[in-house]
Scaffold this motif. Structure first.
Motif, PDB file in Angstrom:
ATOM      1  N   UNK A   1      43.097  36.750  31.502  1.00 12.23           N
ATOM      2  CA  UNK A   1      42.173  37.117  32.580  1.00 12.23           C
ATOM      3  C   UNK A   1      41.302  38.305  32.171  1.00 12.23           C
ATOM      4  N   UNK A   2      41.929  39.306  31.548  1.00 11.51           N
ATOM      5  CA  UNK A   2      41.206  40.528  31.199  1.00 11.51           C
ATOM      6  C   UNK A   2      41.731  41.097  29.883  1.00 11.51           C
ATOM      7  N   UNK A   3      40.896  41.920  29.280  1.00  7.30           N
ATOM      8  CA  UNK A   3      41.326  42.776  28.189  1.00  7.30           C
ATOM      9  C   UNK A   3      41.736  44.126  28.775  1.00  7.30           C
ATOM     10  N   UNK A   4      42.814  44.704  28.293  1.00  4.19           N
ATOM     11  CA  UNK A   4      43.155  46.083  28.618  1.00  4.19           C
ATOM     12  C   UNK A   4      42.492  46.936  27.550  1.00  4.19           C
ATOM     13  N   UNK A   5      41.352  47.501  27.864  1.00  3.95           N
ATOM     14  CA  UNK A   5      40.535  48.184  26.871  1.00  3.95           C
ATOM     15  C   UNK A   5      40.980  49.625  26.601  1.00  3.95           C
ATOM     16  N   UNK A   6      41.427  50.317  27.621  1.00  3.64           N
ATOM     17  CA  UNK A   6      41.830  51.717  27.439  1.00  3.64           C
ATOM     18  C   UNK A   6      42.700  52.133  28.603  1.00  3.64           C
ATOM     19  N   UNK A   7      43.565  53.127  28.379  1.00  2.74           N
ATOM     20  CA  UNK A   7      44.392  53.650  29.467  1.00  2.74           C
ATOM     21  C   UNK A   7      44.829  55.066  29.136  1.00  2.74           C
TER      22      UNK A   7
ATOM     23  N   UNK B   1      31.712  40.783  37.564  1.00  3.07           N
ATOM     24  CA  UNK B   1      31.574  42.124  37.004  1.00  3.07           C
ATOM     25  C   UNK B   1      32.215  42.191  35.616  1.00  3.07           C
ATOM     26  N   UNK B   2      31.798  43.169  34.821  1.00  2.00           N
ATOM     27  CA  UNK B   2      32.313  43.307  33.456  1.00  2.00           C
ATOM     28  C   UNK B   2      33.530  44.233  33.382  1.00  2.00           C
ATOM     29  N   UNK B   3      33.460  45.392  34.044  1.00  7.24           N
ATOM     30  CA  UNK B   3      34.522  46.385  33.913  1.00  7.24           C
ATOM     31  C   UNK B   3      35.174  46.714  35.255  1.00  7.24           C
ATOM     32  N   UNK B   4      36.462  47.031  35.180  1.00  6.76           N
ATOM     33  CA  UNK B   4      37.200  47.502  36.355  1.00  6.76           C
ATOM     34  C   UNK B   4      38.016  48.721  35.956  1.00  6.76           C
ATOM     35  N   UNK B   5      38.109  49.668  36.869  1.00  2.00           N
ATOM     36  CA  UNK B   5      38.995  50.823  36.689  1.00  2.00           C
ATOM     37  C   UNK B   5      40.100  50.740  37.728  1.00  2.00           C
ATOM     38  N   UNK B   6      41.326  50.855  37.254  1.00  4.65           N
ATOM     39  CA  UNK B   6      42.507  50.914  38.111  1.00  4.65           C
ATOM     40  C   UNK B   6      43.095  52.301  37.969  1.00  4.65           C
TER      41      UNK B   6
ATOM     42  N   UNK C   1      38.475  44.823  31.088  1.00 10.86           N
ATOM     43  CA  UNK C   1      37.228  44.093  30.833  1.00 10.86           C
ATOM     44  C   UNK C   1      37.473  42.608  31.060  1.00 10.86           C
ATOM     45  N   UNK C   2      36.571  41.982  31.758  1.00  8.34           N
ATOM     46  CA  UNK C   2      36.714  40.555  32.068  1.00  8.34           C
ATOM     47  C   UNK C   2      36.774  39.733  30.782  1.00  8.34           C
ATOM     48  N   UNK C   3      37.690  38.781  30.774  1.00  2.00           N
ATOM     49  CA  UNK C   3      37.817  37.868  29.630  1.00  2.00           C
ATOM     50  C   UNK C   3      37.086  36.569  29.970  1.00  2.00           C
ATOM     51  N   UNK C   4      36.128  36.197  29.139  1.00  2.00           N
ATOM     52  CA  UNK C   4      35.354  34.979  29.375  1.00  2.00           C
ATOM     53  C   UNK C   4      35.805  33.869  28.419  1.00  2.00           C
TER      54      UNK C   4
END
Length: 305
Positions: free
Chosen positions: A166-172, A282-287, A302-305
């Motif tokens: 569903x998404x990439x975990x880009x940073x945390x 949308x492209x990016x989400x912050x949790x 980041x959304x995975x396409x």
């Protein structure tokens, strides 16, 4: 034997070493003699910080006063959370996120038909004698049962197993701050750090999911991020990070309406954010979330396409 030694020790601790009872009636008689009924009671758990000895609601109440967040603003935010959660259920948006229980996906904490007038009638739940007390049962998250799970793996492994990510975990990141003064400001600190890590601005992010411990806590963090002085002095930024728009934040409700099962909320936030990215294009989400002890967390999806 170990058992008899422990038995003698245990009875000795209760003051029975010299007149240890041998029958059940004698035991009750000895208990009445050595233990006063007025000293017995149930020790209820207290959700308080081990360092400050203060419950989170008390701190959040004080923090809201510090950042100028009013009772009316908190009640409005709480009502919005319930209304959004009710609409999300009605629209079937949670059907793919909730595992049915006894054939139902209904949640029994959501009060979508409540009104701002009803919320305004509630008395403060913390610091009740203080004139600046603004936190109530309605604008504080309820404790509830719940569980959540997700799969985290490399893209290659997901494809190997036949999963579509569903998404990439880009940073945390995780952050820590002074529990006496900044106990629940973790989202502000972690979001600011995340922006530095990724080089993004708040305006680059289309989806925000922030844990709603208290309405005042969320709103205080939003004020902090939009404060030029706070961002410069506390977050090491050149100026204000900016204000997170309400039309990007927790669009399907949050912990105020859905509840906050400890240990499960984080995955719920990630799942909802991931689905929103696809649904909203949308492209990016912050949790982001706060945690007792003066801790904070934020991650970029980041959304995975």
């Amino acid at each position: 034997s170990t058992q008899s030694t422990w038995g003698a020790t245990r009875m000795g601790l209760l003051g029975f070493r010299n007149d240890r009872p041998k029958t059940l009636p004698q035991t009750f008689k000895a208990l009445r003699k050595h233990i006063k009924l007025g000293k017995l009671g149930i020790e209820t758990p207290a959700i308080e910080n081990y360092t400050t000895r203060e419950v989170m609601g008390v701190f959040s109440d004080r923090m809201s006063a510090r950042f100028g967040v009013t009772r009316g603003e908190q009640d409005a935010f709480a009502l919005q959370s319930h209304q959004r959660a009710a609409k999300a259920h009605a629209d079937g948006l949670y059907d793919s996120e909730i595992t049915p229980y006894n054939g139902s996906r209904a949640e029994n904490l959501i009060k979508g038909t409540s009104t701002i007038e009803k919320l305004a009638k509630l008395k403060p739940a913390f610091r009740a004698k203080e004139p600046t007390s603004t936190h109530t049962a309605a604008n504080s998250s309820p404790l509830t049962d719940g569980a959540s799970a997700c799969l985290v793996m490399s893209e290659a492994k997901a494809k190997e197993l036949g999963f579509k990510p569903k998404v990439y975990l880009r940073e945390f990141n995780y952050t820590a701050m002074d529990p006496f003064e900044e106990l629940l400001l973790g989202p502000a600190y972690s979001i600011a750090k995340l922006l530095k890590q990724t080089g993004l601005k708040l305006s680059d992010v289309g989806v925000f999911e922030i844990h709603e411990a208290f309405a005042g806590q969320v709103l205080s963090n939003l004020v902090a991020l939009s404060s030029d002085s706070f961002c410069k002095e506390k977050l090491g930024m050149s100026g204000a990070a900016g204000m997170i728009p309400q039309d990007k934040l927790n669009l399907h409700g949050g912990s105020l309406s859905l509840g906050h099962p400890f240990g499960a909320t984080g995955t719920r936030l990630v799942l909802t954010a991931a689905n929103r990215l696809h649904r909203e294009g949308q492209r990016y989400a912050i949790v982001a979330a706060c945690a007792d002890g003066g801790l904070g967390h934020a991650c970029l999806l980041e959304r995975y396409d």
